[in-house]
Motif scaffolding. Structure first.
Motif, PDB file in Angstrom:
ATOM      1  N   LYS A 142      -4.400  -2.179  -1.543  1.00 20.83           N
ATOM      2  CA  LYS A 142      -4.336  -1.740  -2.946  1.00 20.83           C
ATOM      3  C   LYS A 142      -3.389  -0.545  -3.122  1.00 20.83           C
ATOM      4  O   LYS A 142      -2.583  -0.538  -4.059  1.00 20.83           O
ATOM      5  CB  LYS A 142      -5.743  -1.415  -3.477  1.00 20.83           C
ATOM      6  CG  LYS A 142      -6.554  -2.685  -3.781  1.00 20.83           C
ATOM      7  CD  LYS A 142      -7.893  -2.385  -4.426  1.00 20.83           C
ATOM      8  CE  LYS A 142      -7.785  -1.991  -5.871  1.00 20.83           C
ATOM      9  NZ  LYS A 142      -7.416  -3.119  -6.739  1.00 20.83           N
ATOM     10  N   TYR A 161       0.097  -1.973  -2.821  1.00 18.84           N
ATOM     11  CA  TYR A 161       0.467  -2.733  -4.020  1.00 18.84           C
ATOM     12  C   TYR A 161       0.803  -1.798  -5.186  1.00 18.84           C
ATOM     13  O   TYR A 161       1.738  -2.045  -5.953  1.00 18.84           O
ATOM     14  CB  TYR A 161      -0.659  -3.671  -4.438  1.00 18.84           C
ATOM     15  CG  TYR A 161      -0.378  -4.334  -5.767  1.00 18.84           C
ATOM     16  CD1 TYR A 161       0.596  -5.324  -5.884  1.00 18.84           C
ATOM     17  CD2 TYR A 161      -1.062  -3.924  -6.920  1.00 18.84           C
ATOM     18  CE1 TYR A 161       0.873  -5.907  -7.105  1.00 18.84           C
ATOM     19  CE2 TYR A 161      -0.781  -4.498  -8.149  1.00 18.84           C
ATOM     20  CZ  TYR A 161       0.189  -5.492  -8.228  1.00 18.84           C
ATOM     21  OH  TYR A 161       0.471  -6.059  -9.449  1.00 18.84           O
ATOM     22  N   SER A 162       0.031  -0.697  -5.318  1.00 16.72           N
ATOM     23  CA  SER A 162       0.294   0.250  -6.393  1.00 16.72           C
ATOM     24  C   SER A 162       1.702   0.834  -6.261  1.00 16.72           C
ATOM     25  O   SER A 162       2.446   0.926  -7.245  1.00 16.72           O
ATOM     26  CB  SER A 162      -0.743   1.375  -6.390  1.00 16.72           C
ATOM     27  OG  SER A 162      -0.466   2.308  -7.429  1.00 16.72           O
ATOM     28  N   LYS A 195       4.248  -1.970  -7.056  1.00 18.98           N
ATOM     29  CA  LYS A 195       4.292  -2.273  -8.484  1.00 18.98           C
ATOM     30  C   LYS A 195       5.124  -1.246  -9.242  1.00 18.98           C
ATOM     31  O   LYS A 195       6.008  -1.601 -10.037  1.00 18.98           O
ATOM     32  CB  LYS A 195       2.869  -2.321  -9.051  1.00 18.98           C
ATOM     33  CG  LYS A 195       2.820  -2.646 -10.547  1.00 18.98           C
ATOM     34  CD  LYS A 195       1.400  -2.701 -11.070  1.00 18.98           C
ATOM     35  CE  LYS A 195       0.802  -1.314 -11.164  1.00 18.98           C
ATOM     36  NZ  LYS A 195      -0.508  -1.313 -11.871  1.00 18.98           N
ATOM     37  N   HIS A 196       4.841   0.045  -9.003  1.00  9.28           N
ATOM     38  CA  HIS A 196       5.547   1.090  -9.737  1.00  9.28           C
ATOM     39  C   HIS A 196       7.010   1.194  -9.318  1.00  9.28           C
ATOM     40  O   HIS A 196       7.879   1.418 -10.169  1.00  9.28           O
ATOM     41  CB  HIS A 196       4.848   2.445  -9.552  1.00  9.28           C
ATOM     42  CG  HIS A 196       3.589   2.585 -10.344  1.00  9.28           C
ATOM     43  ND1 HIS A 196       2.370   2.137  -9.900  1.00  9.28           N
ATOM     44  CD2 HIS A 196       3.367   3.110 -11.580  1.00  9.28           C
ATOM     45  CE1 HIS A 196       1.442   2.383 -10.812  1.00  9.28           C
ATOM     46  NE2 HIS A 196       2.022   2.973 -11.837  1.00  9.28           N
ATOM     47  N   SER A 203       5.873   6.784  -7.802  1.00 11.56           N
ATOM     48  CA  SER A 203       5.336   5.584  -7.148  1.00 11.56           C
ATOM     49  C   SER A 203       4.491   5.955  -5.944  1.00 11.56           C
ATOM     50  O   SER A 203       3.409   5.386  -5.717  1.00 11.56           O
ATOM     51  CB  SER A 203       6.490   4.662  -6.731  1.00 11.56           C
ATOM     52  OG  SER A 203       7.268   4.310  -7.849  1.00 11.56           O
ATOM     53  N   GLN A 233       1.205   7.501  -7.163  1.00 14.68           N
ATOM     54  CA  GLN A 233       0.309   6.470  -7.691  1.00 14.68           C
ATOM     55  C   GLN A 233      -0.404   5.739  -6.548  1.00 14.68           C
ATOM     56  O   GLN A 233      -1.616   5.488  -6.615  1.00 14.68           O
ATOM     57  CB  GLN A 233       1.101   5.464  -8.543  1.00 14.68           C
ATOM     58  CG  GLN A 233       1.650   6.039  -9.840  1.00 14.68           C
ATOM     59  CD  GLN A 233       0.577   6.481 -10.812  1.00 14.68           C
ATOM     60  OE1 GLN A 233      -0.528   5.940 -10.824  1.00 14.68           O
ATOM     61  NE2 GLN A 233       0.874   7.478 -11.623  1.00 14.68           N
ATOM     62  N   GLY A 234       0.351   5.409  -5.495  1.00 17.12           N
ATOM     63  CA  GLY A 234      -0.273   4.772  -4.330  1.00 17.12           C
ATOM     64  C   GLY A 234      -1.256   5.706  -3.643  1.00 17.12           C
ATOM     65  O   GLY A 234      -2.366   5.286  -3.250  1.00 17.12           O
ATOM     66  N   VAL A 244      -4.543   5.939  -5.596  1.00 16.17           N
ATOM     67  CA  VAL A 244      -5.396   4.767  -5.367  1.00 16.17           C
ATOM     68  C   VAL A 244      -6.139   4.910  -4.038  1.00 16.17           C
ATOM     69  O   VAL A 244      -7.346   4.654  -3.937  1.00 16.17           O
ATOM     70  CB  VAL A 244      -4.567   3.466  -5.393  1.00 16.17           C
ATOM     71  CG1 VAL A 244      -5.419   2.277  -4.942  1.00 16.17           C
ATOM     72  CG2 VAL A 244      -4.024   3.227  -6.799  1.00 16.17           C
TER      73      VAL A 244
END
Length: 616
Positions: free
Chosen positions: A569, A572-573, A576-577, A594, A597-598, A601
């Motif tokens: 997860k 992926y975060s 994605k960003h 980015s 954000q990861g 999470v």
């Protein structure tokens, strides 16, 4: 409600035309912003210290009532009446063109504010012909600063000052002539005159540098478009065909021209560099015949010497805005010119205002409360309150700040109430019922209501929805580490912040809460300015807090924690960003966002793991 003005330019030489207009608008207590459709003009506005500069999206959202234009055309998709205030006098420099070539009607303007009889007569004839615009003689705002004549301008000087100005067209410009350059160099060396030179901004840099090399005791080169102080101090102008000639003559001072294409009887003409000094001496004697012809020309060109042309432009514009314009025809379709404008601005829309709008000031505005939740926001409190100064009530909700936020808010806001902070949704839901008015704009401390957003909100209050719309999504223009974040998953960030008090509340979540509306939600075009970044350390500290709050929200809906939560997860975060949502296009800022954000999470599930074991 204030009138909203937009000063619209293209090139740097239009800035001195707009400044007197801006001064008059502010003097009347109205609102004014600048816009340029070219980078050169934008840079000049910034260099002139004008901070009220809009980009095209902001200009559209601003919805001006009056667009004062000092260039040849104007974005037809901007609201309001389009007023041509001109970027120069009719210079009469090209004999091969007929008179009407200068008075070309491009099909964009509703009102022409002409400079004097010589332009008024022609434009009035054209108004009768086309029937979609009106004409009002006002004088020209740029020359307001020339009047009244100051004592400094007429004081005794040791040497006469000769102003030199040139146009940019190579065929017409004296600046390209080497023999003229050498003659001025020779005259400057004698010490008999003080020379003050300005060159057209469009001239090549190597030409400007050559003339600038003459800088010395008796020659000054000025890199400026503000000619008023130079004109006032100069006794004579030496020029070619530039429209500066007309500006200079308004103070009834002689002009010597080099190879002018018209043999006007109010000018002193030379066509050889060797005759320049003789012509200057003749001009400084103020020959009676030349001065009489010059006075007659001025009366026809610009008879106003009271310095109040900007006032007349304001009066004419506001009068035209408020009058019934139903008798005017629609402006022409102008497909080609409109496509060019859209390409120039990189702004594509089918909207086009082809008819001057009839205007009625709203007689009633719904009242609104601005709610600002804060906690130790001394660095933000003044600016965020200033951005909602249009609200009827400013309600600050303070969570017992210790840095002076509470004291500063008390001096600026309508009301300040205090409550211990639990989590965001709880704090906001507690504050909403305490608002005095049924409409609320809720603004976090790190957000600002921009001017276009302010006017869009006021438009809603002036024309409240007649259906069951109870709130509006508002986008956010996000900034991070000092940069505007265009991608990285933040591009389409939006929040419901304008809403009706009795129909909206926040969902009960610890973080990333949103309004639950009891009715329809619309969307505003304008955006908040949002900058949550103070320093990287403080931002990471904030993300750590968010991770704890998210851990509490995710506890009930998350099963057994596995490698999926701790590895896949977060990965992926980041992906994605950075890749899917274009973070790579934001450079260092994008990869930082980015990564964080990861990381957030990962920390969410790490803290959930700790939370389930009653650990911190």
């Amino acid at each position: 409600m204030k009138y909203k003005f937009l000063i619209y330019i293209s090139y740097s030489y239009a800035v001195p035309i707009g400044i007197p207009l801006e001064k008059e608008i502010l003097k009347r207590g109205e609102e004014v912003f600048w816009f340029s459709d070219l980078p050169e003009g934008r840079k000049a506005i910034e260099e002139a210290g004008r901070t009220n500069l809009l980009n095209i999206e902001e200009a559209v959202a601003y919805e001006p009532h009056i667009v004062l234009t000092a260039t040849d055309d104007v974005a037809d998709f901007l609201s309001g009446i389009k007023v041509q205030v001109f970027h120069g006098f009719f210079s009469q420099k090209r004999p091969e063109h007929n008179t009407f070539a200068h008075f070309r009607i491009r099909g964009f303007f509703d009102l022409y504010c002409t400079q004097g009889p010589s332009t008024t007569e022609v434009f009035k004839q054209l108004a009768k012909k086309y029937k979609y615009f009106e004409v009002k003689e006002t004088g020209w705002s740029k020359v307001d600063g020339l009047f009244p004549v100051t004592t400094e301008e007429v004081e005794h000087k040791e040497r006469p000052q000769i102003m030199i100005a040139s146009t940019f067209t190579e065929r017409l410009s004296l600046a390209y002539h080497q023999d003229v350059f050498l003659k001025i160099q020779e005259l400057a060396a004698t010490g008999r005159y003080d020379f003050a030179m300005v060159l057209h901004p469009k001239l090549p840099e190597h030409i400007k540098e050559k003339w600038k090399s003459l800088d010395g005791e008796y020659f000054n080169y000025y890199n400026t478009t503000n000619l008023v102080p130079i004109i006032q101090k100069s006794d004579l102008l030496f020029s070619d065909t530039t429209s500066v000639i007309q500006e200079f003559m308004l103070q009834k001072k002689p002009v010597v021209t080099f190879k002018h294409t018209f043999q006007h009887d109010y000018l002193i003409h030379v066509d050889q560099a060797s005759k320049i000094e003789e012509a200057i001496s003749y001009g400084l004697s103020r020959p009676k015949k030349i001065m009489e012809k010059l006075a007659t020309f001025i009366d026809n060109l610009h008879p106003y010497n009271d310095g109040k042309s900007s006032e007349r432009i304001m009066d004419a514009s506001i009068e035209f805005l408020n009058k019934d314009k139903s008798g005017l025809k629609r402006k022409p379709l102008n497909f080609i010119r409109k496509i060019k404008i859209r390409n120039r601005l990189n702004y594509f829309t089918l909207k086009s205002y082809r008819k001057a709008p009839n205007f009625t000031k709203p007689t009633h505005l719904e009242k609104i409360t601005a709610i600002i939740p804060v906690g130790n926001e001394i660095h933000n409190i003044e600016e965020v309150i200033a951005s909602v100064n249009f609200a009827d009530e400013i309600l600050v909700v303070d969570s017992f700040s210790t840095d002076g936020t509470y004291e500063k808010a008390k001096s600026l806001a309508t009301r300040v109430i205090q409550r211990e902070y639990g989590y965001s949704a709880s704090q906001k839901n507690w504050a909403i019922p305490q608002a005095a008015h049924k409409w609320i704009i809720l603004v976090d401390a790190d957000e600002r209501v921009t001017v276009p957003l302010k006017h869009e909100i006021l438009s809603v209050l002036a024309n409240p929805p007649k259906d069951d719309t109870v709130g509006y999504w508002i986008g956010r223009k996000n900034h991070f580490m000092g940069e505007h974040v265009k991608y990285s998953g933040w591009k389409n960030d939006k929040v419901i912040r304008l809403f009706k008090r009795d129909f909206c509340k926040y969902e009960d979540k610890n973080v990333h809460e949103e309004i639950i509306p009891n009715g329809k939600v619309g969307r505003l075009k304008s955006k908040f300015y949002h900058d949550t970044y103070i320093s990287l350390d403080l931002y990471l500290e904030k993300m750590n807090k968010y991770a704890w709050w998210q851990a509490k929200d995710y506890d009930k809906k998350t099963g057994k924690l596995t490698a999926f939560h701790f590895i896949l997860k977060p990965l992926y975060s980041f992906t994605k960003h950075y890749f899917i949502q274009g973070g790579f296009r934001d450079g260092v800022v994008g990869i930082t966002i980015s990564y964080i954000q990861g990381y957030t999470v990962f920390m969410r599930y790490a803290k959930l793991w700790l939370l389930r074991r009653n650990r911190r």
